[in-house]
Design a protein around this motif. Structure first.
Motif, PDB file in Angstrom:
ATOM      1  N   MET A   1       0.803  -1.154  -0.155  1.00 39.17           N
ATOM      2  CA  MET A   1       0.014   0.247   0.143  1.00 39.17           C
ATOM      3  C   MET A   1       0.941   1.172   0.098  1.00 39.17           C
ATOM      4  O   MET A   1       0.524   2.214  -0.671  1.00 39.17           O
ATOM      5  CB  MET A   1      -1.101   0.087   1.176  1.00 39.17           C
ATOM      6  N   ALA A   2       2.005   1.131   0.435  1.00 45.58           N
ATOM      7  CA  ALA A   2       3.051   2.292   0.586  1.00 45.58           C
ATOM      8  C   ALA A   2       3.428   2.923  -0.866  1.00 45.58           C
ATOM      9  O   ALA A   2       4.075   3.902  -1.110  1.00 45.58           O
ATOM     10  CB  ALA A   2       4.261   2.160   1.252  1.00 45.58           C
ATOM     11  N   ASN A   3       3.076   1.989  -1.960  1.00 45.52           N
ATOM     12  CA  ASN A   3       3.520   2.262  -3.243  1.00 45.52           C
ATOM     13  C   ASN A   3       2.506   2.639  -4.024  1.00 45.52           C
ATOM     14  O   ASN A   3       2.754   2.633  -5.250  1.00 45.52           O
ATOM     15  CB  ASN A   3       4.079   1.016  -3.891  1.00 45.52           C
ATOM     16  N   ILE A   4       1.397   3.055  -3.507  1.00 45.16           N
ATOM     17  CA  ILE A   4       0.122   3.303  -4.392  1.00 45.16           C
ATOM     18  C   ILE A   4       0.228   4.658  -5.304  1.00 45.16           C
ATOM     19  O   ILE A   4       1.092   5.695  -4.706  1.00 45.16           O
ATOM     20  CB  ILE A   4      -1.329   3.603  -3.601  1.00 45.16           C
ATOM     21  N   GLN A   5      -0.221   4.563  -6.259  1.00 41.65           N
ATOM     22  CA  GLN A   5       0.112   5.699  -7.322  1.00 41.65           C
ATOM     23  C   GLN A   5      -1.267   6.581  -7.738  1.00 41.65           C
ATOM     24  O   GLN A   5      -0.904   7.421  -8.628  1.00 41.65           O
ATOM     25  CB  GLN A   5       1.002   5.251  -8.555  1.00 41.65           C
TER      26      GLN A   5
ATOM     27  N   ALA B   1       4.838  13.354  -3.201  1.00 40.44           N
ATOM     28  CA  ALA B   1       5.678  13.201  -4.476  1.00 40.44           C
ATOM     29  C   ALA B   1       5.644  11.565  -4.569  1.00 40.44           C
ATOM     30  O   ALA B   1       5.219  10.877  -3.823  1.00 40.44           O
ATOM     31  CB  ALA B   1       7.043  13.452  -3.935  1.00 40.44           C
ATOM     32  N   PRO B   2       5.812  11.383  -5.833  1.00 35.01           N
ATOM     33  CA  PRO B   2       5.682   9.825  -6.515  1.00 35.01           C
ATOM     34  C   PRO B   2       6.573   8.789  -5.662  1.00 35.01           C
ATOM     35  O   PRO B   2       6.105   7.753  -5.584  1.00 35.01           O
ATOM     36  CB  PRO B   2       6.283   9.733  -7.739  1.00 35.01           C
ATOM     37  N   ASP B   3       7.520   9.153  -5.007  1.00 32.50           N
ATOM     38  CA  ASP B   3       8.385   8.461  -4.050  1.00 32.50           C
ATOM     39  C   ASP B   3       8.407   8.462  -2.642  1.00 32.50           C
ATOM     40  O   ASP B   3       9.203   8.145  -2.039  1.00 32.50           O
ATOM     41  CB  ASP B   3      10.066   8.458  -4.765  1.00 32.50           C
ATOM     42  N   SER B   4       7.143   9.405  -2.348  1.00 31.86           N
ATOM     43  CA  SER B   4       7.080   9.556  -0.787  1.00 31.86           C
ATOM     44  C   SER B   4       6.559   8.514   0.256  1.00 31.86           C
ATOM     45  O   SER B   4       6.630   8.535   1.242  1.00 31.86           O
ATOM     46  CB  SER B   4       6.189  10.766  -0.632  1.00 31.86           C
ATOM     47  N   ARG B   5       6.543   7.292  -0.611  1.00 33.09           N
ATOM     48  CA  ARG B   5       5.991   6.221   0.223  1.00 33.09           C
ATOM     49  C   ARG B   5       4.742   6.360   1.021  1.00 33.09           C
ATOM     50  O   ARG B   5       3.886   7.380   0.904  1.00 33.09           O
ATOM     51  CB  ARG B   5       7.218   5.447   0.706  1.00 33.09           C
ATOM     52  N   GLY B   6       4.872   5.843   2.134  1.00 37.08           N
ATOM     53  CA  GLY B   6       3.703   6.113   3.329  1.00 37.08           C
ATOM     54  C   GLY B   6       3.568   7.875   3.740  1.00 37.08           C
ATOM     55  O   GLY B   6       2.646   7.993   4.324  1.00 37.08           O
ATOM     56  N   ARG B   7       4.701   8.717   3.603  1.00 34.87           N
ATOM     57  CA  ARG B   7       4.676   9.796   3.984  1.00 34.87           C
ATOM     58  C   ARG B   7       3.786  10.846   3.174  1.00 34.87           C
ATOM     59  O   ARG B   7       3.281  11.700   3.671  1.00 34.87           O
ATOM     60  CB  ARG B   7       6.136  10.478   3.905  1.00 34.87           C
ATOM     61  N   GLY B   8       3.235  10.321   2.031  1.00 32.15           N
ATOM     62  CA  GLY B   8       2.603  11.198   1.128  1.00 32.15           C
ATOM     63  C   GLY B   8       1.135  10.644   0.897  1.00 32.15           C
ATOM     64  O   GLY B   8       0.770  10.747  -0.517  1.00 32.15           O
ATOM     65  N   ILE B   9       0.377   9.937   1.614  1.00 29.12           N
ATOM     66  CA  ILE B   9      -0.668   9.144   1.337  1.00 29.12           C
ATOM     67  C   ILE B   9      -1.797   9.892   2.117  1.00 29.12           C
ATOM     68  O   ILE B   9      -1.533  10.218   3.211  1.00 29.12           O
ATOM     69  CB  ILE B   9      -0.479   7.644   1.522  1.00 29.12           C
ATOM     70  N   THR B  10      -2.880   9.959   1.378  1.00 29.22           N
ATOM     71  CA  THR B  10      -4.189  10.465   2.034  1.00 29.22           C
ATOM     72  C   THR B  10      -5.303   9.420   2.105  1.00 29.22           C
ATOM     73  O   THR B  10      -5.362   8.756   1.095  1.00 29.22           O
ATOM     74  CB  THR B  10      -4.576  11.620   1.300  1.00 29.22           C
TER      75      THR B  10
END
Length: 393
Positions: A136-140, A176-185
């Motif tokens: 899930m940390a890799n969702i785009q 950012a695309p590579d932000s992994r779990g830090r950039g998910i909403t």
């Protein structure tokens, strides 16, 4: 069991005796079609709510009813014993409601909890994507903030019951695309919004339970974000651990009924005119299933007790999810093996045993070891976070 809990069990048992048709569970099977089972589940949820058993453990102000963890398990046990229909909105009741109670705003609780408890909404998850599976940390799936809205574009896959749902819990990439779990909403999305397309995916069982969901510049009010923008990983982990802990505990009574049915099946069927129950390997297999249920029940009780004390579920809930999904698969495989070649007959064959139930659900259980994190993912979590073993990657 306390006097209060004993009275609660008797209240539930009495109501079930009146609420279910006289032949339910004794010759009358649930609908063979997925749409029929969903309709039964919706009607049942509303009946449960009307009877005052909706939202056990949730605040009265939202339509719930005060209840201990033990009383929730008692209700699940009595419903399973009566073979009552399963609720249609498992995602709303099992995942969204407790997550809202933990992390939702006052406005979100007041808006969403009453219709979830009443059975007037149906939810699904849109987490997984074609290119990331359980990661899930890799969702785009992309969401950009424009004014007071998120604008979502992307594609989701393996979304159970999305074609019947009215709302979805969405994970989208706002960093950012590579932000992994830090950039998910984590956002709550109305599935009637313009730009959403749902395509069912047929399965081995013949049901199209899973779906692909496409988002084309779908606008979602920021007030529908659960937690904060870019804080969705924390919300998702809370939702998933709650699902695995409480969900497993409340599922165990239905698995206990499956074991009872295995015993009955072994006594009335077999290969070559010999009842399967006479085979020591069959008896050993059923015994193992019963042990699985006993272990799951104990672990579930511990998880529910911890939740009642305000302790969030930890990584050990991966043990429960792994054990439950693989146990249910073993149970149905055992039934198919007992029946020999007849065990492969499905519902559209008039000679199928029990209307093809065992073959149908044996095929379905292969999805259970993938849903909510695959067995491989759960084993990694157990190894690293429970046993403290080094990461292998």
């Amino acid at each position: 069991m306390t006097t209060t809990e004993t009275r609660f069990r008797e209240e539930v048992r009495s109501w079930l005796a009146d609420a279910l048709p006289a032949d339910w569970g004794r010759g009358r099977a649930p609908s063979a079609s997925l749409a029929g089972r969903i309709a039964e589940g919706k009607a049942w949820q509303r009946a449960v709510h009307r009877a005052g058993f909706g939202g056990l453990g949730l605040p009265v102000e939202f339509g719930g009813r005060p209840a201990s963890a033990t009383e929730r398990l008692l209700f699940a046990e009595e419903c399973a014993a009566a073979r009552a229909p399963e609720p249609a909105d498992i995602f709303g009741q099992l995942i969204l409601a407790p997550t809202l109670m933990q992390l939702g705003t006052a406005e979100q609780k007041a808006r969403f909890l009453p219709p979830v408890i009443a059975g007037d909404m149906m939810w699904c998850e849109t987490f997984s994507e074609p290119d990331n599976g359980s990661d899930m940390a890799n969702i785009q799936c992309r969401a950009d903030v424009e004014g007071d809205e998120l604008v979502v574009t992307g594609r989701k896959r393996w979304n159970s019951l999305a074609q019947f749902a009215t709302w979805t819990m969405l994970l989208c990439r706002t960093g950012a695309p590579d932000s992994r779990g830090r950039g998910i909403t984590f956002a709550l999305v109305d599935l009637s919004s313009p730009g959403i397309r749902i395509e069912p995916m047929p399965m081995l069982t013949g049901d199209a339970r899973e779906n692909e969901v496409f988002f084309d510049r779908v606008r979602v009010p920021l007030e529908n974000v659960l937690g904060e923008v870019d804080d969705g990983w924390r919300v998702a982990m809370a939702a998933m651990t709650t699902q695995r802990a409480i969900g497993t505990a409340e599922l165990v009574p239905r698995l206990a009924v499956v074991v009872e049915d295995l015993v009955a099946l072994a006594g009335r069927t077999g290969v070559g005119g010999r009842p399967a129950i006479e085979d020591p390997l069959v008896r050993d297999g059923i015994a193992r299933c019963a042990v699985d249920v006993a272990a799951l029940r104990r672990n579930g009780q511990q998880a529910m007790a911890a939740s009642a004390l305000g302790r969030p579920p930890g990584p050990e809930v991966s043990i429960a999810k792994l054990h439950w999904s693989e146990s249910e698969q073993r149970m149905h495989r055992l039934a198919v093996e007992m029946l020999g070649l007849r065990g492969l007959l499905v519902r559209d064959d008039e000679t199928a045993v029990d209307d093809g139930y065992w073959a149908h659900y044996w095929l379905w259980t292969h999805a259970l070891t993938i849903h909510s994190g695959t067995s491989e993912i759960q084993r990694n979590i157990i190894a690293e976070r429970v046993l403290g073993l080094p990461r292998n990657r």
